[in-house]
Write an enzyme that holds these catalytic residues in place. Structure first.
Site, PDB file in Angstrom:
ATOM      1  CB  ALA A  72      -0.904   0.008   1.239  1.00  0.00           C
ATOM      2  CG  ASP A  73       3.238   4.662  -1.190  1.00  0.00           C
ATOM      3  OD1 ASP A  73       4.204   4.246  -0.538  1.00  0.00           O
ATOM      4  OD2 ASP A  73       3.072   5.861  -1.471  1.00  0.00           O
ATOM      5  CD  GLN A  74      -3.056   8.357   1.956  1.00  0.00           C
ATOM      6  OE1 GLN A  74      -2.461   8.634   2.994  1.00  0.00           O
ATOM      7  NE2 GLN A  74      -4.345   8.103   1.913  1.00  0.00           N
TER       8      GLN A  74
END
Length: 196
Positions: A72-74
């Site tokens: 996951a990344d943002q």
């Protein structure tokens, strides 16, 4: 080792999964995020977030081929610029000042891998409008926020005191926190990690 690994060091992502009753292990992916961002500096922010999530999932999946691995990344984007997490309190203060009275987006990417192959991806976008808060409030927030200032890309924790920063928010609550839960749970049911 469970059959599901979160390839992330994020405390809030762990908290979200734990709160939903999901059993999982965590492992740091060891991905050079700065190098990947440099390669993709002209790409749309959502593509950058997804590429980072994919790299994380694949890196851990290569070490644990039997497990389902979630990366996951943002990234935070405003006026065509992408922001990283603040390195220290001074940079966090500058970030909050730059966001004050303006609207930004949080672009999220999720990717799942098994056996070194991607099996699923998901993108999310949330739009957040920061209120024109006073310098007195900013001082108060800086004093009280502590680790929140450098733990998230926006220098705020929407699930806590950081909620006071906003005028308006459009988007999934969990996506804002960095892990859109319902799509993840759907994936975990399909992959046999949680009950159907």
């Amino acid at each position: 080792m469970t059959g599901f690994i979160l390839a992330s060091g994020s405390a809030i992502r762990r908290q979200i999964l734990t709160g939903a009753g999901v059993r999982f292990d965590t492992e740091s992916p060891g991905v050079d995020e700065d190098a990947l961002k440099e390669e993709m500096m002209l790409s749309p922010p959502g593509e950058v977030a997804l590429a980072l999530a994919q790299a994380k999932a694949l890196a851990v999946s290569a070490r644990h081929p039997q497990a389902l691995v979630l990366g996951a990344d943002q990234v935070l984007a405003m006026n065509g610029k992408v922001f990283d997490k603040a390195k220290d309190d001074r940079e966090a203060r500058e970030r909050l000042v730059s966001l004050r009275g303006r609207t930004h987006t949080l672009e999220g990417g999720l990717a799942a891998a098994r056996g070194g192959n991607l099996v699923w991806t998901h993108r999310s976008t949330a739009t957040l409008t920061v209120r024109d808060f006073s310098d007195v409030f900013l001082d108060f927030y800086m004093e009280r926020a502590g680790g929140e200032l450098t733990a998230s890309v926006g220098a705020y924790a929407y699930e806590g005191l950081g909620a006071q920063i906003f005028d308006a928010v459009e988007g999934d609550y969990y996506a804002i926190l960095g892990l859109p839960l319902l799509p993840v749970l759907d994936l975990l049911r399909r992959e046999g990690v949680v009950m159907t």
